[in-house]
Design a protein around this motif. Structure first.
Motif, short mmCIF file in Angstrom:
data_model
loop_
_atom_site.label_atom_id
_atom_site.label_comp_id
_atom_site.label_asym_id
_atom_site.label_seq_id
_atom_site.Cartn_x
_atom_site.Cartn_y
_atom_site.Cartn_z
N MET A 1 39.63 34.14 -11.19
CA MET A 1 39.97 32.71 -11.31
C MET A 1 38.73 31.85 -11.05
O MET A 1 38.47 30.88 -11.75
CB MET A 1 41.04 32.33 -10.27
N MET A 2 38.01 32.21 -9.99
CA MET A 2 36.84 31.43 -9.59
C MET A 2 35.78 31.46 -10.68
O MET A 2 35.17 30.45 -10.99
CB MET A 2 36.28 32.02 -8.28
N ARG A 3 35.62 32.63 -11.30
CA ARG A 3 34.62 32.77 -12.36
C ARG A 3 34.95 31.85 -13.53
O ARG A 3 34.10 31.06 -13.97
CB ARG A 3 34.58 34.23 -12.84
N SER A 4 36.21 31.92 -14.01
CA SER A 4 36.54 31.12 -15.20
C SER A 4 36.51 29.62 -14.86
O SER A 4 36.05 28.81 -15.66
CB SER A 4 37.91 31.51 -15.76
N SER A 5 36.96 29.27 -13.65
CA SER A 5 36.96 27.87 -13.25
C SER A 5 35.53 27.34 -13.12
O SER A 5 35.21 26.23 -13.56
CB SER A 5 37.71 27.74 -11.91
N MET A 6 34.67 28.17 -12.52
CA MET A 6 33.28 27.76 -12.32
C MET A 6 32.54 27.66 -13.65
O MET A 6 31.74 26.74 -13.87
CB MET A 6 32.60 28.76 -11.38
N PRO B 1 33.07 34.07 -3.36
CA PRO B 1 31.63 34.24 -3.63
C PRO B 1 31.34 35.14 -4.82
O PRO B 1 30.45 34.84 -5.62
CB PRO B 1 31.11 34.89 -2.34
N LEU B 2 32.14 36.20 -4.99
CA LEU B 2 31.92 37.08 -6.15
C LEU B 2 32.18 36.34 -7.46
O LEU B 2 31.45 36.52 -8.44
CB LEU B 2 32.83 38.31 -6.06
N GLY B 3 33.20 35.49 -7.47
CA GLY B 3 33.52 34.70 -8.66
C GLY B 3 32.39 33.74 -8.99
O GLY B 3 32.00 33.60 -10.17
N ILE B 4 31.85 33.08 -7.96
CA ILE B 4 30.75 32.13 -8.17
C ILE B 4 29.52 32.88 -8.72
O ILE B 4 28.90 32.46 -9.71
CB ILE B 4 30.38 31.41 -6.85
N LEU B 5 29.22 34.00 -8.07
CA LEU B 5 28.06 34.81 -8.47
C LEU B 5 28.19 35.26 -9.93
O LEU B 5 27.25 35.17 -10.72
CB LEU B 5 27.97 36.03 -7.55
N VAL C 1 25.43 23.74 -7.79
CA VAL C 1 26.62 24.58 -7.89
C VAL C 1 27.49 24.42 -6.65
O VAL C 1 28.71 24.22 -6.73
CB VAL C 1 26.21 26.06 -8.10
N LEU C 2 26.87 24.50 -5.46
CA LEU C 2 27.66 24.49 -4.23
C LEU C 2 28.18 23.10 -3.88
O LEU C 2 29.28 22.95 -3.36
CB LEU C 2 26.83 25.04 -3.06
N LYS C 3 27.40 22.06 -4.17
CA LYS C 3 27.80 20.71 -3.77
C LYS C 3 28.74 20.06 -4.80
O LYS C 3 29.76 19.50 -4.45
CB LYS C 3 26.55 19.85 -3.58
#
Lengths: 125, 347
Positions: free
Chosen positions: B233-238, B119-123, B261-263
């Motif tokens: 990782m999540m941040r760069s991927s997102m 969640p932190l990465g997505i945010l 974003v979520l779907k």
């Protein structure tokens, strides 16, 4: 290269090529293993210590080769895709890496076998 | 749908991986200096006594005989008895007793890492270049940089010694005693060895709370690195995914930003992150060694370090092979998961 599981002929060719590659590298490994064992004996090591060291070194190379071969098979495709995606063109291929690691594993196996045979002969003398 | 051929191929590849690990461990142990027989009988023992122990343990057999015997035993998961550290106890029993402790710790660390890291990465990606993004990035960088041997004692000092909120060490309060079995529909079954699960199975709520309190700090310490890495990782991927055409199309068709974003974004951005989660599990098992030492938890990690020092061949070989098996099985699960997320990977 064609899929080895695609037909019996393809599988036979794949196995023949693979076993030939392993046998050739095992011969090289056997020679190196024998030289290492005799070298250790020449430096004054006991028969047990020399064969233990030489065999363990062969097992180390064999283990490394086997593990890296599996790694090439498991991840090689992904690495190739990543290279294509990043347009890096390093000429590294999964097939080359797999063959190289099979050679390393074969050499280790050859060294282990040679040390086992030669060590038994030396112990019997 | 995950194809059977893909799973079978991955399962078959476990064989050379474990075979390679077994050979490497055997070789390294036999190349390392030290004689297990001398460790067992002591430095003052006579040569005859050392030789007798060596013969009893089969260490006087030629090394190739020992190698074949070790591989044969490893196939049936029988590593013999511990030479020194577990005092003659079969390695299998030691693993059954100690491994759940380490797995529990690694699992909670991983769960914390996933729960907060993703969640932190997505945010951070969605709110790129905002205060939230900067704070998350600095936090993640700090989490990756801080070693366990520093964060562990510091958290103990703060939460256990100064504030007195959490216990300093151990797995459960001394007031609680857990039996070896639990009863289900009149049948006695063995407990899992994981205190949080066992206390729930026994229906002992107070003991469960105590176990969670004891596990919290070690899990946080081990999970910080995982959380930091996953959020990066999540941040760069997102960030890469949100710039794709299909995301813009979804927004242009009137779909809300959060749902897009979520779907659409999350599933595609998760693929590289899931790969890292699998690889991370091995790091967590390794990290458990330090965490167990700092928090006085009697897991397999501390025992492995002691076994290496005492050249306890069976215990080291058994533990390392079990770690390798666990690691490869977790990564097999990861492979299957991401091939489900992106079926093209099976090709």
């Amino acid at each position: 290269m064609s899929d080895p599981l695609g037909s019996t002929a393809a599988l036979r060719r794949y196995l023949r090529d693979g076993l030939g590659l392993l046998a050739r590298s095992a011969l090289v490994g056997a020679a190196l293993g024998a030289v290492l064992l005799l070298g250790l004996l020449a430096t004054g090591e006991s028969e047990r210590a020399a064969s233990t060291t030489a065999f363990a070194l062969g097992a180390l190379v064999f283990g490394f080769g086997t593990l890296s071969w599996s790694g090439s098979v498991l991840l090689g495709g992904s690495v190739e895709s990543a290279q294509r995606f990043l347009d890096t063109n390093t000429d590294w291929t999964e097939a080359d890496s797999r063959r190289a690691m099979a050679r390393v594993a074969g050499a280790g196996l050859g060294a282990m076998l040679a040390v086992a045979v030669l060590g038994s002969v030396v112990a019997g003398l | 749908m995950v194809s059977k051929r893909f799973v079978v191929k991955r399962l078959l590849l476990l064989v050379p991986v474990l075979f390679g690990v077994a050979s490497l461990v055997f070789a390294i142990l036999h190349l390392a200096p030290g004689d297990p027989a001398k460790v067992i009988v002591g430095q003052r023992a006579s040569t005859a006594q050392v030789q007798q122990v060596r013969t009893e343990l089969g260490l006087n057999d030629p090394i190739w005989i020992q190698y074949v015997r070790f591989l044969g035993d490893a196939v049936v998961f029988d590593f013999g008895n511990s030479y020194q550290i577990a005092r003659g106890t079969p390695v299998r029993e030691v693993l059954v007793e100690r491994l759940p402790v380490t797995i529990e710790l690694a699992l909670y660390g991983q769960v914390l890492g996933i729960l907060f890291g993703i969640p932190l990465g997505i945010l951070s990606a969605v709110k790129q270049d905002s205060i939230t993004d900067h704070l998350t990035r600095v936090g993640a960088l700090a989490g990756i940089s801080v070693p366990i041997f520093w964060s562990g004692p510091l958290l103990i000092l703060l939460f256990a010694t100064s504030l007195g909120w959490l216990p300093t060490s151990g797995r459960i309060g001394t007031a609680f005693f857990l039996p070896d079995t639990w009863t289900l529909l009149g049948t006695e079954l063995p407990l899992t060895g994981m205190v949080t699960v066992d206390t729930l199975l026994l229906g002992n709520w107070e003991a469960f709370v105590s176990a969670v309190q004891h596990l919290f700090l070690p899990a946080v310490v081990i999970g910080i690195y995982s959380m930091a890495l996953l959020s990066r990782m999540m941040r760069s991927s997102m960030l890469e995914v949100v710039r794709q055409d299909y995301m813009r199309t979804a927004r242009a068709k009137g779909q809300g930003a959060k749902i897009t974003v979520l779907k659409h974004g999350l599933r595609n951005a998760l693929i590289p992150v899931i790969t890292v989660i699998g690889i991370q599990f091995g790091t967590l098992l390794g990290g458990a060694v330090l965490t167990e030492t700092i928090f006085g938890i009697g897991g397999i990690g501390t025992m492995l370090v002691a076994a290496i020092g005492a050249t306890d061949y069976p215990l080291v070989q058994g533990t390392v092979l079990t770690f390798a098996l666990l690691f490869t099985l977790v990564n097999l699960g990861v492979d299957i998961t991401y091939s489900y997320l992106d079926p093209r990977i099976q090709q």
